[in-house]
Design a protein around this motif. Structure first.
Motif, short mmCIF file in Angstrom:
data_model
loop_
_atom_site.label_atom_id
_atom_site.label_comp_id
_atom_site.label_asym_id
_atom_site.label_seq_id
_atom_site.Cartn_x
_atom_site.Cartn_y
_atom_site.Cartn_z
N PRO A 122 0.80 -1.23 0.00
CA PRO A 122 0.00 0.00 0.00
C PRO A 122 0.84 1.28 0.00
CG PRO A 122 -0.08 -1.07 2.15
CD PRO A 122 0.64 -2.00 1.23
N LYS A 123 2.09 1.19 0.45
CA LYS A 123 2.92 2.41 0.50
C LYS A 123 3.53 2.74 -0.87
CE LYS A 123 4.06 2.07 5.35
NZ LYS A 123 5.11 2.01 6.37
N ARG A 124 3.91 1.71 -1.63
CA ARG A 124 4.58 1.95 -2.91
C ARG A 124 3.62 2.02 -4.09
NH1 ARG A 124 8.93 -1.84 -4.58
NH2 ARG A 124 9.06 -0.32 -6.24
N LEU A 125 2.39 1.57 -3.91
CA LEU A 125 1.43 1.54 -5.02
C LEU A 125 1.16 2.92 -5.62
CD1 LEU A 125 -0.23 -0.37 -6.73
CD2 LEU A 125 -2.11 -0.07 -5.14
N PRO A 126 0.95 3.98 -4.84
CA PRO A 126 0.75 5.30 -5.45
C PRO A 126 1.98 5.79 -6.23
CG PRO A 126 -0.01 5.33 -3.19
CD PRO A 126 0.69 4.04 -3.39
N GLU A 127 3.17 5.49 -5.70
CA GLU A 127 4.40 5.88 -6.40
C GLU A 127 4.54 5.14 -7.74
OE1 GLU A 127 9.17 5.16 -5.81
OE2 GLU A 127 7.89 5.18 -4.04
N VAL A 128 4.25 3.86 -7.74
CA VAL A 128 4.31 3.07 -8.97
C VAL A 128 3.27 3.55 -9.97
CG1 VAL A 128 3.97 0.75 -9.91
CG2 VAL A 128 5.31 1.05 -7.84
N ALA A 129 2.09 3.88 -9.49
CA ALA A 129 1.02 4.37 -10.38
C ALA A 129 1.42 5.71 -11.00
CB ALA A 129 -0.28 4.52 -9.60
N ARG A 130 2.06 6.59 -10.21
CA ARG A 130 2.51 7.88 -10.76
C ARG A 130 3.58 7.67 -11.83
NH1 ARG A 130 4.02 9.63 -5.83
NH2 ARG A 130 2.17 9.63 -4.71
N LYS A 131 4.54 6.78 -11.57
CA LYS A 131 5.61 6.51 -12.55
C LYS A 131 5.03 5.91 -13.83
CE LYS A 131 9.49 5.99 -9.41
NZ LYS A 131 10.53 5.09 -8.88
N LEU A 132 4.08 5.00 -13.67
CA LEU A 132 3.45 4.40 -14.84
C LEU A 132 2.68 5.44 -15.65
CD1 LEU A 132 2.83 1.74 -16.34
CD2 LEU A 132 0.84 1.50 -14.89
N SER A 133 1.99 6.33 -14.93
CA SER A 133 1.24 7.40 -15.60
C SER A 133 2.18 8.34 -16.36
CB SER A 133 0.45 8.17 -14.56
OG SER A 133 -0.16 9.29 -15.14
N ARG A 134 3.29 8.72 -15.74
CA ARG A 134 4.26 9.60 -16.42
C ARG A 134 4.86 8.91 -17.64
NH1 ARG A 134 7.20 11.23 -11.01
NH2 ARG A 134 5.67 12.70 -10.21
N GLY A 135 5.15 7.63 -17.49
CA GLY A 135 5.71 6.88 -18.62
C GLY A 135 4.75 6.81 -19.80
N LEU A 136 3.48 6.55 -19.52
CA LEU A 136 2.48 6.51 -20.59
C LEU A 136 2.29 7.89 -21.23
CD1 LEU A 136 -0.20 4.13 -19.05
CD2 LEU A 136 1.36 3.67 -20.95
N LYS A 137 2.35 8.95 -20.40
CA LYS A 137 2.22 10.31 -20.93
C LYS A 137 3.40 10.64 -21.86
CE LYS A 137 2.12 15.13 -19.53
NZ LYS A 137 2.35 16.05 -18.43
N ASP A 138 4.62 10.28 -21.43
CA ASP A 138 5.80 10.53 -22.26
C ASP A 138 5.73 9.73 -23.57
OD1 ASP A 138 6.81 12.24 -20.37
OD2 ASP A 138 8.19 10.76 -19.50
N LEU A 139 5.25 8.49 -23.48
CA LEU A 139 5.12 7.67 -24.68
C LEU A 139 4.10 8.26 -25.64
CD1 LEU A 139 5.89 4.99 -26.08
CD2 LEU A 139 3.96 3.95 -24.91
N ARG A 140 2.99 8.74 -25.11
CA ARG A 140 1.96 9.36 -25.95
C ARG A 140 2.49 10.64 -26.62
NH1 ARG A 140 -2.44 9.88 -22.45
NH2 ARG A 140 -2.83 7.70 -22.84
#
Length: 101
Positions: free
Chosen positions: A22-40
């Motif tokens: 539960p502590k790392r899940l928001p951080e991982v979600a943010r990184k995944l979101s940034r990665g998808l945004k950069d890819l787009r």
């Protein structure tokens, strides 16, 4: 959304919660979101570069023309028969014999 229903989405969320905690899940979600945004953004940039390259006036042909040299003048285009001969089908004759002295 990608053919994934609500129940599959819940299962994926539960597995991610178990794997990352539960502590790392928001951080991982943010990184995944940034990665998808950069890819787009990269994909949009590549698409706009390709489309602007197609609009370039230096190209001698346009999309939809039947031949690559359709935009050339008659003096710039090569003749119809030039370079279209297939020499691979013709039998090669041996070199002429030279008398030995």
């Amino acid at each position: 959304m990608f053919g994934i229903g609500f129940s599959e989405l819940v299962v994926i969320f539960i597995v991610a919660l178990l794997v990352f905690g539960p502590k790392r899940l928001p951080e991982v979600a943010r990184k995944l979101s940034r990665g998808l945004k950069d890819l787009r953004e990269a994909a949009d940039d590549a698409r706009s570069t390709i489309l602007s390259g197609m609009d370039d006036t230096k190209t001698p042909w346009r999309i939809g023309s039947s031949a690559p040299d359709a935009g050339l003048t008659q003096s710039q285009a090569k003749p119809a028969g030039a370079g279209s001969e297939d020499t691979s089908a013709k039998p090669k004759s041996p070199p002429p014999a030279t008398p030995k002295a």
